[in-house]
Design a protein around this motif. Structure first.
Motif, mmCIF file in Angstrom:
data_model
loop_
_atom_site.group_PDB
_atom_site.id
_atom_site.type_symbol
_atom_site.label_atom_id
_atom_site.label_comp_id
_atom_site.label_asym_id
_atom_site.label_seq_id
_atom_site.Cartn_x
_atom_site.Cartn_y
_atom_site.Cartn_z
ATOM 1 N N GLY A 1 0.789 -1.225 0.000
ATOM 2 C CA GLY A 1 0.000 0.000 0.000
ATOM 3 C C GLY A 1 0.817 1.268 0.000
ATOM 4 N N VAL A 2 1.943 1.240 -0.682
ATOM 5 C CA VAL A 2 2.725 2.476 -0.820
ATOM 6 C C VAL A 2 2.995 2.714 -2.301
ATOM 7 N N SER A 3 3.408 3.907 -2.635
ATOM 8 C CA SER A 3 3.636 4.237 -4.036
ATOM 9 C C SER A 3 5.009 3.750 -4.479
ATOM 10 N N THR A 4 5.177 3.626 -5.784
ATOM 11 C CA THR A 4 6.477 3.208 -6.300
ATOM 12 C C THR A 4 7.523 4.284 -6.013
ATOM 13 N N ARG A 5 7.067 5.500 -6.053
ATOM 14 C CA ARG A 5 7.980 6.599 -5.740
ATOM 15 C C ARG A 5 8.571 6.421 -4.349
ATOM 16 N N THR A 6 7.716 6.046 -3.433
ATOM 17 C CA THR A 6 8.139 5.825 -2.056
ATOM 18 C C THR A 6 9.228 4.751 -2.004
ATOM 19 N N LEU A 7 9.003 3.664 -2.715
ATOM 20 C CA LEU A 7 9.984 2.583 -2.690
ATOM 21 C C LEU A 7 11.315 3.052 -3.266
ATOM 22 N N ARG A 8 11.259 3.830 -4.337
ATOM 23 C CA ARG A 8 12.510 4.336 -4.905
ATOM 24 C C ARG A 8 13.199 5.277 -3.928
ATOM 25 N N TYR A 9 12.366 6.051 -3.263
ATOM 26 C CA TYR A 9 12.935 6.972 -2.282
ATOM 27 C C TYR A 9 13.608 6.207 -1.147
ATOM 28 N N TYR A 10 12.943 5.174 -0.673
ATOM 29 C CA TYR A 10 13.515 4.376 0.407
ATOM 30 C C TYR A 10 14.829 3.730 -0.042
#
Lengths: 251, 251
Positions: A13-22
């Motif tokens: 339930g998170v955005s792909t942007r978030t994963l890239r940021y992480y």
DNA sequence: ATAAACCTTTACGCAACGTCAATGTAAATA
DNA sequence: TATTTACATTGACGTTGCGTAAAGGTTTAT
């Protein structure tokens, strides 16, 4: 099971942007990167992400989460404790803000809707004297001398507009309360509005508003027959009803 | 009287950077600019700055402040009302966060300090049955069926560690409370610690923690003789003392 | 004259991503 | 197989309210 960014994102339930940021900040790196450059995550990354999201829900910032997850269990607790203190402080600040905002709402309201001049100093003095005769000693015992005196000082410093606002508030409380009472439900919108108005009213007299004091006063309303008499004048049971409404409202 | 950035900054307690920023976004522009490029502020700018700072203290953002100050009084009130709702929501969020953080602190605590296995299912069932016999009906009436059932479900789902933690908490509450009682001051640190522990304890059983429910329970402690009996067992007056502590603590 | 104190604009940094943009790749369909 | 569609990549700007230099001009005091 292996996941690409989007799969993992949907799963958690998170955005792909978030994963890239992480990935970028080194909080959650993929287990491997494909020849085409795609990020591929495995089960352990899923678990780690769950943990990250858990702490995130608690409002912990990403840097701190990183530290917590790096050391096994030792820092986790103290980090949470510290975080808790921060939260409490923040909540108290907001609590104060809310009360102040409400006061200034009431004031601007007063400014815009009424401005006819009357001599009302006499009223105030009268009110004080009456109050003192009726409840003076007990209230002083209950809430402490300073509080009462600050409250009285506040009363004397009320501007005319404030004063009119206060009496208008009292009238409004009675009206709304009477209507709410017929519904019989202290959690209903009308009853809650009454509690809300009562809080505004309180803000005029108490140096600092606090939830427990408000709840306490509500309690007192049913314990003290003079208060119940005031509220039950038209409809017996109204004081109790108000107390319930306030106890539900108190937030 | 005319002011340069620094003068005005000192007067109002803000940095020069802030004043330049306010100029930049058009929130507070100097009355004129000197030939050398210096910003010069006059009395009306001082007043406007006061207003700005007032709203800022209420947590209103600069864009909104700009709007409020542009229209005379009309929007001010509704803007504040809206702002108030935002604040309330935020506070409620934080309230939930705090409770959850406390729960997870308690859990990690439990994980690290205790892990000896015992069969405790029997205990739990026992506790439930006993509870049901003693308080079932009244509590159900008071707090609603769903709440009670959710509470029971929570109890049954307690892990062993949780369970041990709960019983440990109960013991701790009694200990701290007993000590606090000797001081006689429900606002003192020990009494407040007891209230704090009591809240943690509650978090184990109630689906959602709320201030007014906590306060309400405290109230019930003195109203219901079985509860008073439990707390007053060693020292009469302890239940009342705990109630006072909780009412003070409830924040 | 020189330093100290004050002013200016420009611009990066922070937290945690949202939101294009430009472009390359994989899977599904005609 | 060719094309569309879906999904991947990096890069970079925007958000809020300033703090904090940097680089340089002005005023005042000694």
């Amino acid at each position: 099971m292996e996941y690409t960014v989007q799969k993992l994102g949907q799963l958690a339930g998170v955005s792909t942007r978030t994963l890239r940021y992480y990935d970028q900040i080194g909080l959650l790196q993929p287990s491997r990167v494909n020849s085409n450059g795609y990020r591929i995550y495995g089960q352990s990354e899923v678990n780690r992400l769950q943990q990250i999201l858990f702490y995130k829900e608690l409002g912990v910032n990403l840097d701190t989460i990183k530290e917590i997850l790096s050391s096994p269990t030792f820092d986790a607790e103290s980090a949470l404790r510290e975080h808790r203190l921060k939260l409490i402080e923040k909540r108290n600040q907001i609590e104060t803000l809310i009360c102040n905002v409400e006061k200034s709402i009431a004031q601007t309201e007063g400014r815009t809707t009424m401005s006819n001049k009357e001599k009302f100093e006499g009223f105030k003095q009268n009110l004080l004297a009456e109050n003192e005769k009726k409840y003076g000693k007990e209230i002083r015992d209950k809430y402490g001398k300073e509080n009462v005196e600050q409250s009285n000082t506040k009363l004397m410093n009320l501007s005319e507009e404030d004063y009119q606002k206060v009496t208008a508030l009292e009238q409004q409380i009675r009206d709304v309360l009477a209507q709410a009472f017929t519904s019989g439900n202290p959690a209903g919108p009308l009853a809650q509005q009454a509690a809300e108005l009562h809080k505004q009213w309180l803000c005029y007299f108490w140096p600092t508003y606090s939830i427990e004091a408000h709840a306490g006063l509500a309690q007192m309303y049913v314990g003290d027959e003079r208060f119940t008499a005031y509220y039950d004048k038209d409809q017996p049971g109204t004081a109790e009803f108000l107390r319930d409404a306030i106890l539900i409202y108190t937030k």
